[in-house]
Write a protein that holds these residues in place. Structure first.
Motif, PDB file in Angstrom:
ATOM      1  N   PRO A  48       0.813  -1.227   0.000  1.00 33.61           N
ATOM      2  CA  PRO A  48       0.000   0.000   0.000  1.00 33.61           C
ATOM      3  C   PRO A  48       0.842   1.270   0.000  1.00 33.61           C
ATOM      4  N   ARG A  49       2.037   1.214   0.595  1.00 35.75           N
ATOM      5  CA  ARG A  49       2.903   2.396   0.624  1.00 35.75           C
ATOM      6  C   ARG A  49       3.412   2.742  -0.770  1.00 35.75           C
ATOM      7  N   GLU A  50       3.447   1.751  -1.661  1.00 36.95           N
ATOM      8  CA  GLU A  50       3.919   1.981  -3.018  1.00 36.95           C
ATOM      9  C   GLU A  50       2.784   2.323  -3.971  1.00 36.95           C
ATOM     10  N   LEU A  51       1.549   2.208  -3.503  1.00 37.89           N
ATOM     11  CA  LEU A  51       0.388   2.403  -4.360  1.00 37.89           C
ATOM     12  C   LEU A  51       0.331   3.817  -4.941  1.00 37.89           C
ATOM     13  N   ASP A  52       0.563   4.843  -4.123  1.00 33.33           N
ATOM     14  CA  ASP A  52       0.530   6.216  -4.624  1.00 33.33           C
ATOM     15  C   ASP A  52       1.573   6.427  -5.716  1.00 33.33           C
ATOM     16  N   GLN A  53       2.768   5.876  -5.526  1.00 35.75           N
ATOM     17  CA  GLN A  53       3.819   6.000  -6.535  1.00 35.75           C
ATOM     18  C   GLN A  53       3.423   5.258  -7.807  1.00 35.75           C
ATOM     19  N   ASP A  54       2.790   4.091  -7.655  1.00 31.53           N
ATOM     20  CA  ASP A  54       2.341   3.337  -8.824  1.00 31.53           C
ATOM     21  C   ASP A  54       1.302   4.127  -9.612  1.00 31.53           C
ATOM     22  N   PHE A  55       0.354   4.784  -8.917  1.00 35.40           N
ATOM     23  CA  PHE A  55      -0.649   5.605  -9.597  1.00 35.40           C
ATOM     24  C   PHE A  55       0.014   6.794 -10.285  1.00 35.40           C
ATOM     25  N   ARG A  56       0.983   7.405  -9.622  1.00 33.30           N
ATOM     26  CA  ARG A  56       1.688   8.540 -10.227  1.00 33.30           C
ATOM     27  C   ARG A  56       2.436   8.089 -11.482  1.00 33.30           C
ATOM     28  N   ASP A  57       3.127   6.954 -11.394  1.00 29.85           N
ATOM     29  CA  ASP A  57       3.850   6.432 -12.549  1.00 29.85           C
ATOM     30  C   ASP A  57       2.901   6.142 -13.708  1.00 29.85           C
ATOM     31  N   ALA A  58       1.743   5.555 -13.406  1.00 30.32           N
ATOM     32  CA  ALA A  58       0.764   5.242 -14.450  1.00 30.32           C
ATOM     33  C   ALA A  58       0.231   6.527 -15.083  1.00 30.32           C
ATOM     34  N   THR A  59      -0.034   7.536 -14.264  1.00 28.33           N
ATOM     35  CA  THR A  59      -0.522   8.815 -14.780  1.00 28.33           C
ATOM     36  C   THR A  59       0.502   9.452 -15.710  1.00 28.33           C
ATOM     37  N   LEU A  60       1.763   9.438 -15.302  1.00 25.28           N
ATOM     38  CA  LEU A  60       2.804  10.029 -16.143  1.00 25.28           C
ATOM     39  C   LEU A  60       2.962   9.258 -17.452  1.00 25.28           C
ATOM     40  N   GLN A  61       2.822   7.936 -17.395  1.00 27.38           N
ATOM     41  CA  GLN A  61       2.913   7.150 -18.624  1.00 27.38           C
ATOM     42  C   GLN A  61       1.745   7.481 -19.558  1.00 27.38           C
ATOM     43  N   ILE A  62       0.566   7.664 -19.004  1.00 28.74           N
ATOM     44  CA  ILE A  62      -0.591   8.042 -19.821  1.00 28.74           C
ATOM     45  C   ILE A  62      -0.354   9.407 -20.456  1.00 28.74           C
ATOM     46  N   LEU A  63       0.165  10.360 -19.677  1.00 32.16           N
ATOM     47  CA  LEU A  63       0.448  11.678 -20.237  1.00 32.16           C
ATOM     48  C   LEU A  63       1.506  11.593 -21.336  1.00 32.16           C
ATOM     49  N   ASP A  64       2.495  10.721 -21.172  1.00 41.03           N
ATOM     50  CA  ASP A  64       3.501  10.527 -22.220  1.00 41.03           C
ATOM     51  C   ASP A  64       2.859  10.019 -23.503  1.00 41.03           C
ATOM     52  N   THR A  65       1.934   9.073 -23.380  1.00 40.47           N
ATOM     53  CA  THR A  65       1.284   8.535 -24.589  1.00 40.47           C
ATOM     54  C   THR A  65       0.403   9.590 -25.251  1.00 40.47           C
ATOM     55  N   VAL A  66      -0.250  10.423 -24.457  1.00 43.43           N
ATOM     56  CA  VAL A  66      -1.068  11.501 -25.021  1.00 43.43           C
ATOM     57  C   VAL A  66      -0.167  12.500 -25.750  1.00 43.43           C
ATOM     58  N   LEU A  67       0.979  12.806 -25.173  1.00 38.87           N
ATOM     59  CA  LEU A  67       1.920  13.718 -25.824  1.00 38.87           C
ATOM     60  C   LEU A  67       2.382  13.145 -27.168  1.00 38.87           C
ATOM     61  N   ILE A  68       2.730  11.873 -27.185  1.00 36.58           N
ATOM     62  CA  ILE A  68       3.178  11.244 -28.427  1.00 36.58           C
ATOM     63  C   ILE A  68       2.084  11.309 -29.486  1.00 36.58           C
ATOM     64  N   MET A  69       0.867  10.942 -29.115  1.00 40.37           N
ATOM     65  CA  MET A  69      -0.247  10.975 -30.066  1.00 40.37           C
ATOM     66  C   MET A  69      -0.491  12.405 -30.555  1.00 40.37           C
ATOM     67  N   SER A  70      -0.426  13.369 -29.652  1.00 38.25           N
ATOM     68  CA  SER A  70      -0.635  14.769 -30.038  1.00 38.25           C
ATOM     69  C   SER A  70       0.418  15.229 -31.040  1.00 38.25           C
ATOM     70  N   LEU A  71       1.666  14.889 -30.795  1.00 42.79           N
ATOM     71  CA  LEU A  71       2.737  15.284 -31.707  1.00 42.79           C
ATOM     72  C   LEU A  71       2.545  14.671 -33.091  1.00 42.79           C
ATOM     73  N   ILE A  72       2.136  13.415 -33.137  1.00 44.33           N
ATOM     74  CA  ILE A  72       1.902  12.749 -34.423  1.00 44.33           C
ATOM     75  C   ILE A  72       0.748  13.425 -35.176  1.00 44.33           C
ATOM     76  N   VAL A  73      -0.339  13.731 -34.465  1.00 45.55           N
ATOM     77  CA  VAL A  73      -1.483  14.384 -35.104  1.00 45.55           C
ATOM     78  C   VAL A  73      -1.087  15.771 -35.604  1.00 45.55           C
ATOM     79  N   LEU A  74      -0.394  16.545 -34.792  1.00 40.72           N
ATOM     80  CA  LEU A  74       0.017  17.886 -35.205  1.00 40.72           C
ATOM     81  C   LEU A  74       0.950  17.836 -36.417  1.00 40.72           C
ATOM     82  N   LYS A  75       1.816  16.859 -36.458  1.00 42.58           N
ATOM     83  CA  LYS A  75       2.732  16.706 -37.591  1.00 42.58           C
ATOM     84  C   LYS A  75       1.981  16.262 -38.845  1.00 42.58           C
ATOM     85  N   ASP A  76       1.169  15.222 -38.704  1.00 44.95           N
ATOM     86  CA  ASP A  76       0.488  14.650 -39.872  1.00 44.95           C
ATOM     87  C   ASP A  76      -0.644  15.532 -40.403  1.00 44.95           C
ATOM     88  N   GLU A  77      -1.457  16.035 -39.511  1.00 47.73           N
ATOM     89  CA  GLU A  77      -2.666  16.754 -39.942  1.00 47.73           C
ATOM     90  C   GLU A  77      -2.416  18.246 -40.182  1.00 47.73           C
TER      91      GLU A  77
END
Length: 135
Positions: A48-77
């Motif tokens: 349980p002590r690692e749970l907050d860090q796990d949620f933070r890591d997952a959130t940052l990974q999701i934001l990274d994927t959104v950034l990647i998708m955004s960059l691809i859309v901005l470049k392509d479209e």
């Protein structure tokens, strides 16, 4: 290892984990951890002590994927080149940092887009995670 052995190993590890929590922090803490895991849908051995860090890591990974998708859309479209993509990336990371530090919330950003651009956005809710956070 057979499937039955794997299942038995998981059960034994779960019992050992529960025993450790009960001995170190008491039955009330074990009950709290059990409720927390059930609400969050956790089926694995996560401290349980690692749970907050796990949620933070997952959130940052999701934001990274959104950034990647955004960059691809901005470049392509929209034919963004390297300089504009880099500017977008820097601004995206600045906004991400504002979220992390609590200077702005998702609701603040949704309202800003609605007020300034008349675009309605919704933030989908995960009832399991939201219920867990209320506890």
């Amino acid at each position: 290892m057979s499937k039955q052995d794997y299942i038995m190993q998981g059960r034994n590890e779960g019992i050992a984990f529960c025993d450790k929590i009960a001995k170190e922090k008491g039955l009330e803490e074990l009950q709290r951890v059990t409720r927390q895991r059930n609400l969050a849908g956790l089926r694995t051995l996560i401290d349980p002590r690692e749970l907050d860090q796990d949620f933070r890591d997952a959130t940052l990974q999701i934001l990274d994927t959104v950034l990647i998708m955004s960059l691809i859309v901005l470049k392509d479209e929209f034919d963004f080149g390297t300089k504009r993509l880099d500017r977008f990336k820097k601004r995206f990371n600045d906004k991400t940092e504002c979220l992390e530090t609590g200077n702005v919330t998702w609701i603040d950003m949704i309202e800003q887009v609605r007020e300034e651009n008349n675009i309605k956005l919704d933030l989908r809710k995960n009832d399991v995670v939201m219920a867990w956070r209320k506890k």
